[in-house]
Design an enzyme around this catalytic site. Structure first.
Site, PDB file in Angstrom:
ATOM      1  CG  ASN A 136      -1.872  -1.176   1.203  1.00  0.00           C
ATOM      2  OD1 ASN A 136      -2.032  -1.815   0.166  1.00  0.00           O
ATOM      3  ND2 ASN A 136      -2.491  -1.478   2.336  1.00  0.00           N
ATOM      4  CG  HIS A 140       3.885  -1.942  -4.747  1.00  0.00           C
ATOM      5  ND1 HIS A 140       2.708  -2.652  -4.816  1.00  0.00           N
ATOM      6  CD2 HIS A 140       4.849  -2.794  -5.208  1.00  0.00           C
ATOM      7  CE1 HIS A 140       2.940  -3.871  -5.285  1.00  0.00           C
ATOM      8  NE2 HIS A 140       4.231  -3.986  -5.517  1.00  0.00           N
ATOM      9  CB  CYS A 154      13.497  18.760  -6.652  1.00  0.00           C
ATOM     10  SG  CYS A 154      14.589  17.801  -5.582  1.00  0.00           S
ATOM     11  N   GLY A 176      -5.207  -9.134   3.269  1.00  0.00           N
ATOM     12  CA  GLY A 176      -5.907  -8.215   2.368  1.00  0.00           C
ATOM     13  C   GLY A 176      -5.242  -7.985   1.029  1.00  0.00           C
ATOM     14  CG  ASN A 220      -7.823 -11.601   1.092  1.00  0.00           C
ATOM     15  OD1 ASN A 220      -7.458 -10.451   1.345  1.00  0.00           O
ATOM     16  ND2 ASN A 220      -8.176 -11.977  -0.119  1.00  0.00           N
ATOM     17  CB  ALA A 259      -8.669  -6.422   7.353  1.00  0.00           C
TER      18      ALA A 259
HETATM   19  P1  OAD Z   1      -6.389  -5.927  -4.847  1.00  0.00           P
HETATM   20  O1  OAD Z   1      -7.429  -4.916  -5.136  1.00  0.00           O
HETATM   21  O2  OAD Z   1      -5.839  -6.692  -5.983  1.00  0.00           O
HETATM   22  O3  OAD Z   1      -6.917  -6.977  -3.775  1.00  0.00           O
HETATM   23  C1  OAD Z   1      -7.501  -6.598  -2.589  1.00  0.00           C
HETATM   24  C2  OAD Z   1      -7.817  -7.839  -1.770  1.00  0.00           C
HETATM   25  O4  OAD Z   1      -8.319  -7.417  -0.523  1.00  0.00           O
HETATM   26  C3  OAD Z   1      -8.885  -8.745  -2.400  1.00  0.00           C
HETATM   27  O5  OAD Z   1      -8.427 -10.101  -2.359  1.00  0.00           O
HETATM   28  C4  OAD Z   1     -10.100  -8.574  -1.495  1.00  0.00           C
HETATM   29  O6  OAD Z   1     -10.856  -9.765  -1.353  1.00  0.00           O
HETATM   30  C5  OAD Z   1      -9.443  -8.201  -0.165  1.00  0.00           C
HETATM   31  N1  OAD Z   1     -10.294  -7.369   0.701  1.00  0.00           N
HETATM   32  C6  OAD Z   1     -11.165  -6.398   0.345  1.00  0.00           C
HETATM   33  N2  OAD Z   1     -11.746  -5.851   1.413  1.00  0.00           N
HETATM   34  C7  OAD Z   1     -11.227  -6.491   2.491  1.00  0.00           C
HETATM   35  C8  OAD Z   1     -11.445  -6.393   3.896  1.00  0.00           C
HETATM   36  N3  OAD Z   1     -12.295  -5.509   4.411  1.00  0.00           N
HETATM   37  N4  OAD Z   1     -10.751  -7.213   4.701  1.00  0.00           N
HETATM   38  C9  OAD Z   1      -9.887  -8.139   4.181  1.00  0.00           C
HETATM   39  N5  OAD Z   1      -9.652  -8.277   2.878  1.00  0.00           N
HETATM   40  C10 OAD Z   1     -10.301  -7.459   2.033  1.00  0.00           C
HETATM   41  O7  OAD Z   1      -5.214  -5.163  -4.052  1.00  0.00           O
HETATM   42  P2  OAD Z   1      -3.717  -5.642  -3.783  1.00  0.00           P
HETATM   43  O8  OAD Z   1      -3.644  -7.112  -3.647  1.00  0.00           O
HETATM   44  O9  OAD Z   1      -3.183  -4.805  -2.696  1.00  0.00           O
HETATM   45  O10 OAD Z   1       0.325  -2.125  -7.243  1.00  0.00           O
HETATM   46  O11 OAD Z   1      -3.019  -5.223  -5.129  1.00  0.00           O
HETATM   47  C11 OAD Z   1      -1.632  -5.416  -5.242  1.00  0.00           C
HETATM   48  C12 OAD Z   1      -1.032  -4.337  -6.103  1.00  0.00           C
HETATM   49  O12 OAD Z   1      -1.750  -4.269  -7.329  1.00  0.00           O
HETATM   50  C13 OAD Z   1      -1.145  -2.933  -5.549  1.00  0.00           C
HETATM   51  O13 OAD Z   1      -0.123  -2.613  -4.628  1.00  0.00           O
HETATM   52  C14 OAD Z   1      -1.039  -2.087  -6.768  1.00  0.00           C
HETATM   53  C15 OAD Z   1      -1.960  -2.879  -7.665  1.00  0.00           C
HETATM   54  O14 OAD Z   1      -1.747  -2.784  -9.010  1.00  0.00           O
HETATM   55  C16 OAD Z   1       0.827  -1.089  -7.936  1.00  0.00           C
HETATM   56  O15 OAD Z   1       0.198  -0.089  -8.199  1.00  0.00           O
HETATM   57  C17 OAD Z   1       2.246  -1.313  -8.377  1.00  0.00           C
END
Ligand code: OAD
Length: 236
Positions: A95, A112, A139, A178, A204, A222
């Site tokens: 995040n 990230h 900057c 998450g 998750n 979460a």
């Molecule tokens: P995602 O949007 O891909 O996934 C979010 C996850 O959180 C999903 O599996 C949901 O089921 C879960 N979720 C949602 N609400 C929740 C809650 N209240 N409690 C627990 N779990 C919950 O987000 P990320 O996996 O963080 O990268 O994505 C990874 C990366 O992809 C990010 O850092 C970003 C994105 O592209 C970059 O921008 C480089």
């Protein structure tokens, strides 16, 4: 499987799901950020070259939104764990928000990047950034107007991977919270943990792409799962 009382060293990976209940959009769920803003328009070096105004606007909006959100019980309980835990502990977050810090955690790697930092394309220095980048502030170090958001875009290498792998190599427990497990190298950490023989746990909302790699998965919000898990860890 080890007893919790045998666990000394913990690596925790977090993703957008831990901040969802604070009001920050996730990426891949219905109505998520990548549905509203295609990745190729706002999250690649090529997008920034093509249309820096659009990219700045996207991250400026998200930086501004941080002012109106607060850490939730999941961030706060990881903050408690960080303060109380005298073994090694590392929170590796995908995040770019600052809610882990505001929840009291200190041992954090933002793999990230961070919304509240800017990276200068002229001098390479990072600086704290509270305001907007769209109007091209100088900057603080070299005064050139060449700041970009200090976030890792698709096609770029995430930060501090060597430190993350070092922490994993001495960990007894890997916990993923998450995250959808859709983006590598973060998504591959559980496989690495398994190769190293480390116990693995997923917290998750629903099963993630890599759920089958974990020793166990607990499904739910979460703000319910994380405080319960932290209580278990600190009780043992
Ligand atoms: P995602 O949007 O891909 O996934 C979010 C996850 O959180 C999903 O599996 C949901 O089921 C879960 N979720 C949602 N609400 C929740 C809650 N209240 N409690 C627990 N779990 C919950 O987000 P990320 O996996 O963080 O990268 O994505 C990874 C990366 O992809 C990010 O850092 C970003 C994105 O592209 C970059 O921008 C480089």
């Amino acid at each position: 499987m080890r007893e919790m009382s045998d666990i000394r060293n913990i690596v925790i990976l977090t993703g957008a799901g831990i901040s969802a209940e604070s009001g920050i959009d996730t990426f891949r769920e219905k109505g998520g950020l990548w549905e509203k803003y295609p990745i190729e328009d706002v999250a690649t070096p090529e997008a920034f070259e093509r249309n820096p105004d659009l990219v700045h606007h996207f991250y400026d909006q998200r930086r501004k939104a941080l002012l109106s959100v607060k850490p939730n019980k999941a961030h706060q309980s990881l903050g408690c764990l960080d303060r109380a835990w005298d073994g090694n502990l590392l929170i590796v977050t995908q995040n770019v928000d600052d809610l882990h810090e505001r929840g009291g955690a200190r041992r954090i790697i933002h793999m990230h990047g961070e919304l509240k930092k800017a990276l200068c394309l002229s001098c390479g220095m990072r600086s704290l950034m509270e305001g907007a980048l769209a109007h091209r502030p100088p900057c603080p170090v070299c005064k050139a107007s060449t700041l970009r958001p200090d976030v890792v875009w698709f096609g770029e290498v995430p930060y501090k991977m060597d430190k993350i792998y070092q922490a994993l190599a001495r960990a007894d427990l890997f916990v993923s919270i998450g995250t959808s497990g859709a983006v590598y190298p973060a998504a591959g950490l559980v496989q690495e943990a398994r190769t190293l023989g480390i116990q693995t746990l997923e917290l998750n909302l629903q099963k993630s792409d890599g759920s089958h790699w974990f020793d166990s998965s607990r499904l739910g919000r979460a703000t319910d799962l994380v405080p319960d898990w932290v209580s278990e860890v600190l009780r043992d």
